[in-house]
Design a protein around this motif. Sequence first.
Motif, PDB file in Angstrom:
ATOM      1  N   SER A 308      -0.820   1.458 -43.703  1.00 61.07           N
ATOM      2  CA  SER A 308      -1.334   0.101 -43.589  1.00 61.07           C
ATOM      3  C   SER A 308      -1.634  -0.495 -44.956  1.00 61.07           C
ATOM      4  O   SER A 308      -2.036   0.214 -45.886  1.00 61.07           O
ATOM      5  N   ALA A 309      -1.466  -1.811 -45.039  1.00 57.33           N
ATOM      6  CA  ALA A 309      -1.859  -2.534 -46.245  1.00 57.33           C
ATOM      7  C   ALA A 309      -3.368  -2.671 -46.339  1.00 57.33           C
ATOM      8  O   ALA A 309      -3.897  -2.996 -47.410  1.00 57.33           O
ATOM      9  N   SER A 310      -4.073  -2.437 -45.230  1.00 55.30           N
ATOM     10  CA  SER A 310      -5.530  -2.491 -45.248  1.00 55.30           C
ATOM     11  C   SER A 310      -6.089  -1.241 -45.921  1.00 55.30           C
ATOM     12  O   SER A 310      -5.528  -0.152 -45.787  1.00 55.30           O
ATOM     13  N   PRO A 311      -7.214  -1.364 -46.625  1.00 54.92           N
ATOM     14  CA  PRO A 311      -7.808  -0.178 -47.253  1.00 54.92           C
ATOM     15  C   PRO A 311      -8.301   0.835 -46.241  1.00 54.92           C
ATOM     16  O   PRO A 311      -8.339   2.024 -46.511  1.00 54.92           O
ATOM     17  N   ARG A 312      -8.677   0.365 -45.046  1.00 55.87           N
ATOM     18  CA  ARG A 312      -9.109   1.263 -43.979  1.00 55.87           C
ATOM     19  C   ARG A 312      -8.586   0.772 -42.632  1.00 55.87           C
ATOM     20  O   ARG A 312      -8.530  -0.430 -42.375  1.00 55.87           O
ATOM     21  N   ILE A 313      -8.217   1.733 -41.787  1.00 60.60           N
ATOM     22  CA  ILE A 313      -7.926   1.454 -40.387  1.00 60.60           C
ATOM     23  C   ILE A 313      -8.862   2.306 -39.544  1.00 60.60           C
ATOM     24  O   ILE A 313      -9.374   3.323 -40.000  1.00 60.60           O
ATOM     25  N   SER A 331      -9.068  -7.708 -41.198  1.00 60.95           N
ATOM     26  CA  SER A 331      -7.698  -8.218 -41.161  1.00 60.95           C
ATOM     27  C   SER A 331      -7.519  -9.203 -40.015  1.00 60.95           C
ATOM     28  O   SER A 331      -8.159  -9.080 -38.967  1.00 60.95           O
ATOM     29  N   ASN A 332      -6.625 -10.165 -40.206  1.00 60.34           N
ATOM     30  CA  ASN A 332      -6.236 -11.089 -39.142  1.00 60.34           C
ATOM     31  C   ASN A 332      -5.174 -10.487 -38.223  1.00 60.34           C
ATOM     32  O   ASN A 332      -4.678 -11.168 -37.318  1.00 60.34           O
ATOM     33  N   TYR A 333      -4.819  -9.228 -38.476  1.00 57.94           N
ATOM     34  CA  TYR A 333      -3.795  -8.551 -37.688  1.00 57.94           C
ATOM     35  C   TYR A 333      -4.296  -7.205 -37.183  1.00 57.94           C
ATOM     36  O   TYR A 333      -5.127  -6.555 -37.818  1.00 57.94           O
ATOM     37  N   LEU A 334      -3.742  -6.782 -36.056  1.00 56.74           N
ATOM     38  CA  LEU A 334      -3.827  -5.400 -35.613  1.00 56.74           C
ATOM     39  C   LEU A 334      -2.487  -4.729 -35.859  1.00 56.74           C
ATOM     40  O   LEU A 334      -1.432  -5.367 -35.760  1.00 56.74           O
ATOM     41  N   GLY A 335      -2.513  -3.436 -36.172  1.00 55.79           N
ATOM     42  CA  GLY A 335      -1.290  -2.659 -36.169  1.00 55.79           C
ATOM     43  C   GLY A 335      -0.895  -2.361 -34.732  1.00 55.79           C
ATOM     44  O   GLY A 335      -1.743  -2.301 -33.844  1.00 55.79           O
ATOM     45  N   VAL A 336       0.409  -2.149 -34.482  1.00 55.59           N
ATOM     46  CA  VAL A 336       0.899  -1.876 -33.129  1.00 55.59           C
ATOM     47  C   VAL A 336       1.951  -0.773 -33.167  1.00 55.59           C
ATOM     48  O   VAL A 336       2.875  -0.814 -33.981  1.00 55.59           O
ATOM     49  N   ILE A 337       1.799   0.215 -32.292  1.00 60.35           N
ATOM     50  CA  ILE A 337       2.837   1.210 -32.029  1.00 60.35           C
ATOM     51  C   ILE A 337       3.522   0.805 -30.732  1.00 60.35           C
ATOM     52  O   ILE A 337       2.910   0.809 -29.663  1.00 60.35           O
ATOM     53  N   SER A 338       4.797   0.450 -30.814  1.00 65.07           N
ATOM     54  CA  SER A 338       5.501  -0.142 -29.675  1.00 65.07           C
ATOM     55  C   SER A 338       6.036   0.884 -28.690  1.00 65.07           C
ATOM     56  O   SER A 338       6.169   0.600 -27.499  1.00 65.07           O
ATOM     57  N   PRO A 340       5.017   4.511 -28.040  1.00 63.98           N
ATOM     58  CA  PRO A 340       4.163   5.667 -28.375  1.00 63.98           C
ATOM     59  C   PRO A 340       4.598   7.000 -27.785  1.00 63.98           C
ATOM     60  O   PRO A 340       4.133   8.045 -28.235  1.00 63.98           O
ATOM     61  N   ASN A 341       5.471   7.004 -26.785  1.00 64.00           N
ATOM     62  CA  ASN A 341       5.966   8.275 -26.250  1.00 64.00           C
ATOM     63  C   ASN A 341       7.065   8.879 -27.119  1.00 64.00           C
ATOM     64  O   ASN A 341       7.416  10.048 -26.950  1.00 64.00           O
ATOM     65  N   ALA A 342       7.626   8.088 -28.025  1.00 61.61           N
ATOM     66  CA  ALA A 342       8.744   8.541 -28.849  1.00 61.61           C
ATOM     67  C   ALA A 342       8.262   9.407 -30.006  1.00 61.61           C
ATOM     68  O   ALA A 342       7.153   9.230 -30.527  1.00 61.61           O
ATOM     69  N   ALA A 343       9.117  10.331 -30.434  1.00 60.56           N
ATOM     70  CA  ALA A 343       8.745  11.274 -31.485  1.00 60.56           C
ATOM     71  C   ALA A 343       8.904  10.674 -32.871  1.00 60.56           C
ATOM     72  O   ALA A 343       9.852   9.929 -33.145  1.00 60.56           O
ATOM     73  N   GLY A 344       7.964  11.002 -33.762  1.00 60.07           N
ATOM     74  CA  GLY A 344       8.065  10.595 -35.163  1.00 60.07           C
ATOM     75  C   GLY A 344       8.074   9.086 -35.336  1.00 60.07           C
ATOM     76  O   GLY A 344       7.478   8.343 -34.555  1.00 60.07           O
ATOM     77  N   THR A 345       8.773   8.649 -36.367  1.00 61.51           N
ATOM     78  CA  THR A 345       8.786   7.220 -36.691  1.00 61.51           C
ATOM     79  C   THR A 345       9.521   6.376 -35.656  1.00 61.51           C
ATOM     80  O   THR A 345       9.450   5.148 -35.692  1.00 61.51           O
ATOM     81  N   ALA A 346      10.205   7.025 -34.717  1.00 62.96           N
ATOM     82  CA  ALA A 346      10.829   6.282 -33.615  1.00 62.96           C
ATOM     83  C   ALA A 346       9.789   5.612 -32.728  1.00 62.96           C
ATOM     84  O   ALA A 346      10.127   4.721 -31.928  1.00 62.96           O
ATOM     85  N   CYS A 347       8.511   5.993 -32.887  1.00 62.47           N
ATOM     86  CA  CYS A 347       7.446   5.328 -32.118  1.00 62.47           C
ATOM     87  C   CYS A 347       7.272   3.879 -32.547  1.00 62.47           C
ATOM     88  O   CYS A 347       6.711   3.065 -31.816  1.00 62.47           O
ATOM     89  N   THR A 348       7.727   3.531 -33.740  1.00 59.15           N
ATOM     90  CA  THR A 348       7.797   2.154 -34.256  1.00 59.15           C
ATOM     91  C   THR A 348       6.420   1.545 -34.498  1.00 59.15           C
ATOM     92  O   THR A 348       5.867   0.835 -33.645  1.00 59.15           O
ATOM     93  N   TYR A 349       5.859   1.841 -35.672  1.00 61.92           N
ATOM     94  CA  TYR A 349       4.592   1.232 -36.084  1.00 61.92           C
ATOM     95  C   TYR A 349       4.863  -0.054 -36.864  1.00 61.92           C
ATOM     96  O   TYR A 349       5.686  -0.090 -37.774  1.00 61.92           O
ATOM     97  N   THR A 350       4.163  -1.134 -36.499  1.00 57.08           N
ATOM     98  CA  THR A 350       4.233  -2.418 -37.209  1.00 57.08           C
ATOM     99  C   THR A 350       2.831  -2.762 -37.684  1.00 57.08           C
ATOM    100  O   THR A 350       1.917  -2.930 -36.866  1.00 57.08           O
ATOM    101  N   ASP A 351       2.642  -2.865 -39.000  1.00 55.38           N
ATOM    102  CA  ASP A 351       1.308  -3.097 -39.550  1.00 55.38           C
ATOM    103  C   ASP A 351       0.769  -4.474 -39.147  1.00 55.38           C
ATOM    104  O   ASP A 351      -0.361  -4.592 -38.681  1.00 55.38           O
ATOM    105  N   ASN A 352       1.568  -5.498 -39.320  1.00 55.38           N
ATOM    106  CA  ASN A 352       1.189  -6.847 -38.862  1.00 55.38           C
ATOM    107  C   ASN A 352       1.723  -7.058 -37.447  1.00 55.38           C
ATOM    108  O   ASN A 352       2.524  -7.949 -37.178  1.00 55.38           O
ATOM    109  N   GLY A 353       1.263  -6.207 -36.524  1.00 54.12           N
ATOM    110  CA  GLY A 353       1.856  -6.174 -35.190  1.00 54.12           C
ATOM    111  C   GLY A 353       1.331  -7.212 -34.234  1.00 54.12           C
ATOM    112  O   GLY A 353       2.053  -7.633 -33.322  1.00 54.12           O
ATOM    113  N   PHE A 354       0.075  -7.641 -34.401  1.00 54.18           N
ATOM    114  CA  PHE A 354      -0.491  -8.634 -33.485  1.00 54.18           C
ATOM    115  C   PHE A 354      -1.431  -9.539 -34.263  1.00 54.18           C
ATOM    116  O   PHE A 354      -2.409  -9.068 -34.861  1.00 54.18           O
ATOM    117  N   HIS A 355      -1.134 -10.845 -34.236  1.00 50.74           N
ATOM    118  CA  HIS A 355      -1.922 -11.818 -34.997  1.00 50.74           C
ATOM    119  C   HIS A 355      -3.117 -12.292 -34.180  1.00 50.74           C
ATOM    120  O   HIS A 355      -2.985 -12.612 -32.993  1.00 50.74           O
TER     121      HIS A 355
END
Length: 383
Positions: A308-313, A331-338, A340-355
């Motif tokens: 995350s670009a945030s200093p803390r999550i 932050s004005n955003y939440l991170g989102v894992i789209s 979550p059942n998928a293994a590794g980075t295939a779980c797809t984390y987006t730092d600016n996931g929800f405004h």
Amino acid sequence: MINLKHIIVALSLSLSGFSAAAQGETTNWYFGKNAGIAFKPDTAIVQTNGRLITEEGSASISDKDGNLLFYTNGITVWNRNHRVMPNGNGLMGMKSSTQSALILPKPGNDSIYYIFTTDIQAQSNGMRYSIINMKKDGGNGDLVYKNSFMIAPATEKLTAVKHSNNRDWWVIGHRWNSNAYMAYLVSAEGVSVQPVVSNVGTVHGGNNRKAIGYLTPSPDGTRLASALWDDESNFEVLSFNKSTGVISGPILLKGFEEAYGVVFSPDGTKLYGTANGIGGGKAQVIQFDLKAGSAAAISKSAVVVGTSASPRIGAIQLAPDGKIYIARKDSNYLGVISKPNAAGTACTYTDNGFHLAGKKSDMGLPNFPQGITKTKQSGQASK
């Protein structure tokens, strides 16, 4: 001959049933600095009408159809109209306690709700509960009983699991300077005075800041995960018996500085945790494969799936849409894992996931019990 009208009516009823199931008691989230989300079928809608301000913990509850009932930061309770309830101040939680509040419906009563609270960093208020009667104040609710003592000192951990009888609840906390998990039975008779005590796993003690960190059940309620916050902190996974309230079989996952949030994937095969590095500045989302085998294999399966670009999550919470949302401090955003059942980075984390539409997240997201509503499956499980 098939009656087309009957088919249309049946389809309509089926769809409306899906809508209710997809919404339900966890529909409305209020957290951070006036931030909010309402989850509808297949979408999440930002809410800006919340009055709650909290650094960390909060809790909210809706009815089975997804209509907001009330929400709290562990100190103040706001009703469905975003007004402070009668007698709705003075709860003994704390807005800077990790899981400052948890809301449960009373078994066998559709108008009585409990609010359980935890104090900050193992201070003297400990774990307590209060009672709301939703028939009061014209159906908007009234806080009719406050701050019944349960245990002190306690950590900031607070969660609940549905009993195997699918009616009662286990409310779970942790004693301070001890390895004792405390599981209190909540039934139609009320909150049990004597908890089921499980002396298992890591001692939670020392510097009071070590009381920080989440305790979260798996979606099926058979496992618990704990984040143990410290410079050299850990995650811990344990087994939970939904019939007896006994906790056992700890698996320690070592070496994640300032571990804070923890959550299971919808299918229960993955564990996610948030960690921030010593003093912050290294905010990471870590995934563990709970099907890896031995405790050592699960520990070695750790992979960083997001930064995350945030200093803390902070909090990491499974939502009704099957996605996982991550609190980013200030932050004005939440991170989102789209996925979550998928293994590794295939779980797809987006730092600016929800405004959050100008509102801000802090370290917390609403605290919900296991078993209060079903969550949509999202993503692919690894084979």
